[in-house]
Design a protein around this motif. Structure first.
Motif, PDB file in Angstrom:
ATOM      1  N   UNK A 162       0.847  -1.190   0.000  1.00  0.00           N
ATOM      2  CA  UNK A 162       0.000   0.000   0.000  1.00  0.00           C
ATOM      3  C   UNK A 162       0.883   1.240   0.000  1.00  0.00           C
ATOM      4  N   UNK A 163       0.477   2.249  -0.766  1.00  0.00           N
ATOM      5  CA  UNK A 163       1.214   3.518  -0.854  1.00  0.00           C
ATOM      6  C   UNK A 163       0.374   4.602  -0.191  1.00  0.00           C
ATOM      7  N   UNK A 164       0.938   5.205   0.836  1.00  0.00           N
ATOM      8  CA  UNK A 164       0.251   6.221   1.624  1.00  0.00           C
ATOM      9  C   UNK A 164       1.009   7.546   1.500  1.00  0.00           C
ATOM     10  N   UNK A 165       0.313   8.590   1.139  1.00  0.00           N
ATOM     11  CA  UNK A 165       0.916   9.931   1.119  1.00  0.00           C
ATOM     12  C   UNK A 165      -0.146  10.915   1.592  1.00  0.00           C
ATOM     13  N   UNK A 166       0.198  11.707   2.578  1.00  0.00           N
ATOM     14  CA  UNK A 166      -0.798  12.537   3.243  1.00  0.00           C
ATOM     15  C   UNK A 166      -1.001  13.894   2.576  1.00  0.00           C
ATOM     16  N   UNK A 167      -2.267  14.211   2.296  1.00  0.00           N
ATOM     17  CA  UNK A 167      -2.632  15.530   1.799  1.00  0.00           C
ATOM     18  C   UNK A 167      -2.581  16.546   2.946  1.00  0.00           C
ATOM     19  N   UNK A 168      -2.748  16.075   4.172  1.00  0.00           N
ATOM     20  CA  UNK A 168      -2.630  16.802   5.441  1.00  0.00           C
ATOM     21  C   UNK A 168      -3.778  17.786   5.718  1.00  0.00           C
ATOM     22  N   UNK A 169      -4.061  18.699   4.783  1.00  0.00           N
ATOM     23  CA  UNK A 169      -5.081  19.709   5.046  1.00  0.00           C
ATOM     24  C   UNK A 169      -5.720  20.153   3.733  1.00  0.00           C
TER      25      UNK A 169
END
Length: 306
Positions: A162-169
């Motif tokens: 799984x590839x996770x990358x946070x948009x955060x806001x």
């Protein structure tokens, strides 16, 4: 009004029960012996006692503990890193074995000082875990790696689960909240990940309570779905120190439940939403639920094609 009075008081539902049993102390001792870092400690995660003491899970943070970015929400220390430890992937893999993890999350500080953003070490960590733990599912949570396409490809060639990358806001608040990263670059990063490896689920996370509107939250959901993100986590922003951004609003548990239902209605295969939810919170459950839903959808499509 004093600064102390000006701060919002934490509601009851954000009180955390501490648990420092043998699992917690043993895991902390092992991390120190292996010279490993965890985002659980470095980012002051509110779930560390549950994850370490009860679930016996952890999110490894590779590439050192000094980040080249100074995001105004994050407690990880910033500066100019001086090391690149090529023995770290094997130590992480050994620790996964000792902990007997079924699912492991690997994240990293942003390394803008490196041409590849740390992608090579990231990829080798995935391969090392896979060699020594063939039945463990692996989730990676990188920075945008400078938005360089080849860096993302290097990481995905190692085939994490799984590839996770946070948009955060939300888009409007991104310049104030994040350092160097941009809203559009994060969306592009997630979109390109899906283009490179369509069968690898993508995931993102956002904090709320920084002054965003409900409409902006829903628009962020739409933007993520438009870029084929499968899994979403939504949590309450908590101010780690007085030097970081203040909390504008504490969302109630029922508001999180509503946002979860909306996210699922928009097509996310799984959504974890709650006051203490963080990107890797119950990550094993998230990937399992997403995999089951994907399998079910595949079976339904196959039946319709007959």
């Amino acid at each position: 009004m004093s600064k102390k009075e000006d701060l919002l008081r934490k509601p009851e539902w954000l009180k955390i029960k501490l648990n420092t049993n043998e699992n917690y102390t043993g895991l902390k001792k092992m991390m120190r012996e292996k010279n490993l870092h965890t985002v659980c400690e470095e980012a002051k995660c509110p779930n560390i006692h549950e994850c370490w003491a009860v679930r016996r899970t952890a999110t490894f943070m590779i590439l050192g503990d000094v980040c080249t970015r100074a995001c105004r929400f994050c407690a990880v220390k910033t500066g100019l890193p001086t090391e690149l430890d090529w023995k770290e992937p094997e130590r992480v893999a050994d620790s996964v074995s000792l902990m007997n993890l079924k699912h492991v999350v690997v994240t990293a500080v942003a390394r803008d000082d490196l041409k590849d953003g740390g992608a090579a070490v990231f990829a080798e960590t995935v391969r090392a875990i896979r060699r020594k733990n063939p039945f463990t599912t692996i989730e990676v949570l990188p920075s945008d790696m400078g938005g360089v396409y080849e860096n993302l490809k290097t990481l995905l060639d190692a085939r994490p689960d799984i590839l996770n990358h946070n948009i955060e806001t939300v888009r409007r608040l991104t310049p104030r909240v994040r350092a160097r990263a941009t809203y559009e670059r994060s969306l592009e990063f997630l979109r390109r990940a899906k283009e490179l490896q369509p069968n690898i689920p993508t995931k993102s996370s956002m904090m709320i309570g920084l002054g965003e509107t409900r409409e902006e939250i829903l628009q962020t959901m739409d933007d993520l779905r438009a870029n084929h993100v499968d899994i979403l986590t939504i949590g309450q922003y908590l101010q780690p120190t007085r030097n970081h951004l203040r909390v504008v609003k504490y969302y109630r548990p029922d508001e999180f439940r509503e946002l979860r239902d909306i996210a699922l209605s928009k097509g996310f295969s799984h959504c974890e939403a709650g006051p203490l939810v963080r990107s890797s919170y119950h990550a094993d459950e998230q990937v399992n639920a997403a995999s089951k839903k994907k399998q079910l959808l595949g079976e339904q499509e196959a039946k319709q094609a007959q």
